[in-house]
Scaffold this motif. Structure first.
Motif, PDB file in Angstrom:
ATOM      1  N   ASP A   1       0.827  -1.204   0.000  1.00 12.55           N
ATOM      2  CA  ASP A   1       0.000   0.000   0.000  1.00 12.55           C
ATOM      3  C   ASP A   1       0.866   1.261   0.000  1.00 12.55           C
ATOM      4  O   ASP A   1       2.024   1.247   0.441  1.00 12.55           O
ATOM      5  CB  ASP A   1      -0.927   0.004   1.206  1.00 12.55           C
ATOM      6  CG  ASP A   1      -2.016  -1.058   1.100  1.00 12.55           C
ATOM      7  OD1 ASP A   1      -2.434  -1.353  -0.037  1.00 12.55           O
ATOM      8  OD2 ASP A   1      -2.434  -1.588   2.150  1.00 12.55           O
ATOM      9  N   THR A   2       0.271   2.355  -0.459  1.00 10.41           N
ATOM     10  CA  THR A   2       0.993   3.617  -0.629  1.00 10.41           C
ATOM     11  C   THR A   2       1.743   4.035   0.636  1.00 10.41           C
ATOM     12  O   THR A   2       2.919   4.428   0.567  1.00 10.41           O
ATOM     13  CB  THR A   2       0.014   4.730  -1.044  1.00 10.41           C
ATOM     14  OG1 THR A   2      -0.671   4.338  -2.231  1.00 10.41           O
ATOM     15  CG2 THR A   2       0.745   6.036  -1.286  1.00 10.41           C
ATOM     16  N   ALA A   3       1.096   3.947   1.766  1.00 10.16           N
ATOM     17  CA  ALA A   3       1.707   4.408   3.014  1.00 10.16           C
ATOM     18  C   ALA A   3       2.991   3.653   3.339  1.00 10.16           C
ATOM     19  O   ALA A   3       3.911   4.206   3.960  1.00 10.16           O
ATOM     20  CB  ALA A   3       0.712   4.261   4.167  1.00 10.16           C
ATOM     21  N   GLN A   4       3.070   2.379   2.910  1.00  3.44           N
ATOM     22  CA  GLN A   4       4.256   1.567   3.208  1.00  3.44           C
ATOM     23  C   GLN A   4       5.395   1.784   2.210  1.00  3.44           C
ATOM     24  O   GLN A   4       6.459   1.192   2.334  1.00  3.44           O
ATOM     25  CB  GLN A   4       3.881   0.075   3.239  1.00  3.44           C
ATOM     26  CG  GLN A   4       3.272  -0.386   4.554  1.00  3.44           C
ATOM     27  CD  GLN A   4       1.919   0.218   4.820  1.00  3.44           C
ATOM     28  OE1 GLN A   4       1.005   0.068   4.006  1.00  3.44           O
ATOM     29  NE2 GLN A   4       1.766   0.917   5.943  1.00  3.44           N
ATOM     30  N   THR A   5       5.183   2.619   1.188  1.00  2.46           N
ATOM     31  CA  THR A   5       6.231   2.877   0.201  1.00  2.46           C
ATOM     32  C   THR A   5       7.008   4.161   0.487  1.00  2.46           C
ATOM     33  O   THR A   5       7.994   4.459  -0.185  1.00  2.46           O
ATOM     34  CB  THR A   5       5.633   3.000  -1.212  1.00  2.46           C
ATOM     35  OG1 THR A   5       4.863   4.205  -1.304  1.00  2.46           O
ATOM     36  CG2 THR A   5       4.754   1.809  -1.552  1.00  2.46           C
ATOM     37  N   MET A   6       6.584   4.913   1.482  1.00  3.82           N
ATOM     38  CA  MET A   6       7.142   6.248   1.692  1.00  3.82           C
ATOM     39  C   MET A   6       8.436   6.209   2.491  1.00  3.82           C
ATOM     40  O   MET A   6       8.425   6.037   3.712  1.00  3.82           O
ATOM     41  CB  MET A   6       6.113   7.141   2.389  1.00  3.82           C
ATOM     42  CG  MET A   6       4.907   7.435   1.527  1.00  3.82           C
ATOM     43  SD  MET A   6       3.777   8.625   2.293  1.00  3.82           S
ATOM     44  CE  MET A   6       2.526   8.764   1.004  1.00  3.82           C
ATOM     45  N   LEU A   7       9.547   6.378   1.796  1.00  3.13           N
ATOM     46  CA  LEU A   7      10.852   6.499   2.434  1.00  3.13           C
ATOM     47  C   LEU A   7      11.146   7.982   2.681  1.00  3.13           C
ATOM     48  O   LEU A   7      10.670   8.845   1.952  1.00  3.13           O
ATOM     49  CB  LEU A   7      11.934   5.886   1.548  1.00  3.13           C
ATOM     50  CG  LEU A   7      11.828   4.378   1.272  1.00  3.13           C
ATOM     51  CD1 LEU A   7      12.986   3.925   0.382  1.00  3.13           C
ATOM     52  CD2 LEU A   7      11.797   3.571   2.554  1.00  3.13           C
TER      53      LEU A   7
END
Length: 411
Positions: free
Chosen positions: A395-401
């Protein structure tokens, strides 16, 4: 009177041309249309032309027709700057490019400096595929927007899946010798060490970009290393020819890739008989259970003899229209400000957002494998009969570095 009539005769065509130009939003597509990257560059061009037609069928951008103007950069940074200047000289104020992070770095720097020297005539650079993390970190620019996940984001997702694959013991890294390839190998080594310290890196190879015609010597090294898995960021002919050499040598290992779906890739995978042994990380595949994207896929394939390899390009063009509508203008500064922080329903379903801090777009990320299809996978690739199967979704939230970007914003 004769002089006045002659002056009017000259002025009228010029006025007509200016009027036509004002009614057209031109986007310069700067990518390889000759040389080793030509096959993938041509597909990118046709994809953007298809997207321009989609926008035009819905009234264009603020009622203006969208036109894609092609410029061949031969995957060369210096040539790219020449083509960018040609585009600007033609009055084009939006540039887009994707193939080659070395090109992307040169273009981002060029556009930033150009805009500093030419206030009121600013140009935007839309990056749809160049994924070196530095572009939205230490070398970020207000004028650069990236719609593809950077290579660290992709490797984070890929290694999160790989850590659960207990069969992986020995990994061989092979990548193109330029900024993107270096970022892939660096991230792979550090992330695998942190998540699966038991995995051994049994090879770490770099090779020239788009210049190798026979990968047999590289495949021989992989076989000799005892690797059970290969990780590669190779794209275009550098992936297709690598897999062709693997097929010729009978190399049977698992492949974890960024761009196996590019031109010639699926055909090479099928020829190597690597049924669901080649994995790809990306922002979408044709066989996702999402009706709007599947309808788009059908329409694209009906017109062109290829599948959609750039869902991010769809997001880019649709978000341009949304930003212009929000700003009520196609002025580059106003469009850029409208894009910052924009949330958007992405092509393959779900929410995406353009982070204001670094102009990196975030969206769901998918891991898929290529092979035999079921009823859930209606689309094949390159007439092989094989198609992409969904393996995992992030999910999008887990891709944010996090980013190190310290952006200088226009005053």
């Amino acid at each position: 009177m004769r002089k006045l009539m002659m002056a009017a005769a000259i002025a009228l065509p010029m006025f007509g041309t200016a009027a036509i130009a004002q009614e057209t939003v031109k986007i310069a597509y700067i990518d390889p249309l000759s040389g080793g990257g030509a096959s993938i560059g041509e597909i990118g061009l046709k994809t953007f032309q298809f997207l321009a037609e989609e926008l035009n069928a819905k009234g264009g951008v603020l009622g203006k027709k969208v036109e894609i103007v092609a410029f061949d950069n031969k995957t060369n940074p210096q040539e790219s700057l020449i083509q960018a200047q040609k585009a600007i000289d033609q009055g084009i104020r939006i540039l887009t490019q994707g193939n080659g992070s070395s090109v992307a770095g040169a273009l981002s720097d060029f556009v930033t400096k150009y805009n500093e020297r030419n206030p009121g005539k600013e140009v935007l650079y839309f990056n749809y595929a160049a994924v070196d993390p530095v572009l939205t970190n230490d070398k970020c620019s207000f004028w650069h927007f990236r719609w593809d996940a950077n290579s660290d984001i992709k490797m984070e997702a890929l290694t999160n899946y790989m850590k659960t694959a207990t069969a992986i013991k020995n990994v061989y890294l092979i990548n193109q010798d330029y900024s993107f390839g270096h970022s892939v190998r660096t991230a792979a080594k550090s992330m695998l060490a942190a998540k699966r310290p038991d995995i051994k890196i049994v090879g770490d190879e770099l090779h020239p970009l788009l210049k190798i015609t026979d990968f047999a010597p590289y495949i021989a090294k992989i076989k000799a290393s005892g690797a059970d898995t290969v990780v590669t960021g190779n794209w275009g002919q550098d992936f297709a020819l690598l897999l062709k050499a693997a097929a010729d040598a009978g190399l049977k290992v698992s492949w974890y890739t960024y761009y196996a779906g590019g031109t010639g890739g699926p055909t090479a995978v099928k020829q190597a008989n690597l049924n669901h042994q080649v994995f790809q990380v990306g922002e979408g595949i044709a066989n996702l259970d999402n009706k709007p994207s599947q309808e788009f896929e059908k329409a694209l394939r009906a017109k062109y003899d290829f599948s959609l390899f750039y869902p991010r390009a769809v997001n880019q063009m649709r978000m341009l229209a949304a930003a212009a509508d929000k700003a009520k203008s196609i002025d580059p500064v106003k469009v850029a400000l409208a894009l910052e922080g924009m949330e958007f329903d992405v092509f393959n379903g779900g929410k995406g957002s353009m982070r204001k801090d670094d102009h990196q777009f975030f969206q769901p990320i998918y891991i898929s494998s290529l092979g035999d299809r079921t009823e859930k996978e209606p689309f094949d690739e390159e007439k092989t009969g094989w198609g992409w199967k969904l393996i995992a979704k992030i999910d999008t939230a887990q891709t944010m570095l996090p980013t190190t970007c310290k952006m200088e914003r226009p005053k």
